[in-house]
Write an enzyme that holds these catalytic residues in place. Sequence first.
Site, PDB file in Angstrom:
ATOM      1  N   TYR A 142       0.769  -1.256   0.083  1.00  0.00           N
ATOM      2  CA  TYR A 142      -0.188  -0.104  -0.082  1.00  0.00           C
ATOM      3  C   TYR A 142       0.993   1.106  -0.005  1.00  0.00           C
ATOM      4  CZ  TYR A 142      -3.133   3.603   1.838  1.00  0.00           C
ATOM      5  OH  TYR A 142      -4.180   4.645   1.838  1.00  0.00           O
ATOM      6  N   ASP A 237       9.089   2.818  -0.317  1.00  0.00           N
ATOM      7  CA  ASP A 237       8.193   3.395   0.601  1.00  0.00           C
ATOM      8  C   ASP A 237       8.335   2.972   1.857  1.00  0.00           C
ATOM      9  OD1 ASP A 237       6.271   4.233   2.043  1.00  0.00           O
ATOM     10  OD2 ASP A 237       4.843   3.451   0.608  1.00  0.00           O
ATOM     11  N   LYS A 265       4.514   8.889   8.661  1.00  0.00           N
ATOM     12  CA  LYS A 265       4.146   8.363  10.216  1.00  0.00           C
ATOM     13  C   LYS A 265       5.352   8.849  11.278  1.00  0.00           C
ATOM     14  CE  LYS A 265       1.317   5.136   8.463  1.00  0.00           C
ATOM     15  NZ  LYS A 265       1.079   4.201   7.222  1.00  0.00           N
TER      16      LYS A 265
HETATM   17  C1  PLP Z   1       0.450   4.831   5.893  1.00  0.00           C
HETATM   18  C2  PLP Z   1       1.281   4.685   4.784  1.00  0.00           C
HETATM   19  C3  PLP Z   1       1.181   5.308   3.620  1.00  0.00           C
HETATM   20  C4  PLP Z   1       0.146   6.571   3.322  1.00  0.00           C
HETATM   21  O1  PLP Z   1       0.484   7.506   4.163  1.00  0.00           O
HETATM   22  P1  PLP Z   1      -0.746   8.505   4.667  1.00  0.00           P
HETATM   23  O2  PLP Z   1      -0.051   9.415   5.673  1.00  0.00           O
HETATM   24  O3  PLP Z   1      -1.725   7.699   5.414  1.00  0.00           O
HETATM   25  O4  PLP Z   1      -1.363   9.256   3.388  1.00  0.00           O
HETATM   26  C5  PLP Z   1       1.967   5.128   2.422  1.00  0.00           C
HETATM   27  N1  PLP Z   1       2.750   4.088   2.369  1.00  0.00           N
HETATM   28  C6  PLP Z   1       2.732   3.292   3.569  1.00  0.00           C
HETATM   29  C7  PLP Z   1       3.751   2.181   3.292  1.00  0.00           C
HETATM   30  C8  PLP Z   1       2.036   3.326   4.770  1.00  0.00           C
HETATM   31  O5  PLP Z   1       1.974   2.487   5.563  1.00  0.00           O
END
Ligand code: PLP
Length: 427
Positions: A142, A237, A265
């Site tokens: 994701y 990511d 995060k």
């Molecule tokens: C949480 C998450 C996102 C998206 O971040 P948001 O601040 O919710 O838009 C993207 N990539 C990964 C791996 C994530 O866990």
Amino acid sequence: MTAKPKIFLRATRRIPGGVNSPVRAWKSVGGVPLFIARGRGSYVFDANGKRYLDFVASWGPLILGHAHPKVVQVVQRQARQGVTFGAPTMLEVELAEAVAAAVPSIEKLRLVSSGTEATMSAIRLARAFTGRSKIIKFDGCYHGHSDGLLVKAGSGIATLSLPESAGVPRSFACETLIAKYNDSQSLQKIFARYKNKVAAVIVEPICGNMGVIKPEPDFLPGLCQITRENGALLIFDEVITGFRVAYGGAQSLYQVRPDLTCLGKILGGGLPLAGFGGRSEIMDLLAPVGPVYQAGTLSGNPLAVAAGLATIKLLSRPAIYEKLEAQGAYLEEGIREILAHSRLEATINRVGSMMTIFFGIQRVSHPDEARNCDRNKFVKFFHAMLDRRIYLPPAPFEAMFISLAHSKSDLVKFLKAFDHWARRSNG
Ligand SMILES: *Cc1c(COP(=O)(O)O)cnc(C)c1O
């Protein structure tokens, strides 16, 4: 199901589904979501004052626990000096320097307000740098909710990509190709078919959004090699794994150097902040230096940057990650021991302080295996833990997080509750 509390009904009247992010609605586990009034350390308190031991950690950011005194202090101090200016601040420079020191592949960093923006912008940049349009993502990873990343594999993997959400045009989904996580061959096949068309491969170096799934030893180095051979960029990511699995993220843990990295995060210490960065030659394509437009009214917001900087500073000792690993290992071993003595079939995947228990399955090393887990058993587990005042991510394909605020006795509390339930649960 119990009667819905008034507050939830009120919420659903004015907010779609009563929530501002779908997984908060507990659709996978049933019941009514807890409305949280406050948090402290490893605990959250609901609107009725009931206390729960928290393993959600706001889905990852709160590695220091709730309302850490240092974070509260810097946010209060910054608020008194102004919450936003729309002009550069010293804090942003300090944060970019701290991130470059922690993650050497990030020579330059651009701040945004969410992980979604970070991945979306990194991909635009990769397309501009390579002059190509296709991107490859992995089934089960994701990367936020931008159109081009809400794409799933159709029946013929590597040939048919389908929108994962209503509202995403087929023509957008076509630009995203889907490979299999932990399967470099599936990636090779796509590169062979789309020669000189692929701008970038984006991956969660440790899968965190299909539950925790570790990369197999050759997988990440393989990605590096395949992208380099094909003139595409490799985007890690690390929105979850950055500052979570090591100070330098998964790339330092596995000694792999991506071209671009997305953070989020933990980067904002619980406030809305994310970023993407990499080599200067790529990053300098961004406006105002280069032709790639990317902007944000609240990007690099002083409150968020102050919280993030304070958080990162507190994490900057190796002993911190040794402690998180020790806590994680203690919990994992405890869970394994309980499983060995029960008739419950389950497996646990863990990297440092992030982990997932998958029920009804012996081993999960691919998203396809994760999808085969026993979701009903998870629902029972979730509610059994909730009854014992333990708050877990309300969906089977999520990571639970340990923070530095979790004490040994917090972990013992979880193990006791798990043991109690596992003994009564007949496989
Ligand atoms: C949480 C998450 C996102 C998206 O971040 P948001 O601040 O919710 O838009 C993207 N990539 C990964 C791996 C994530 O866990």
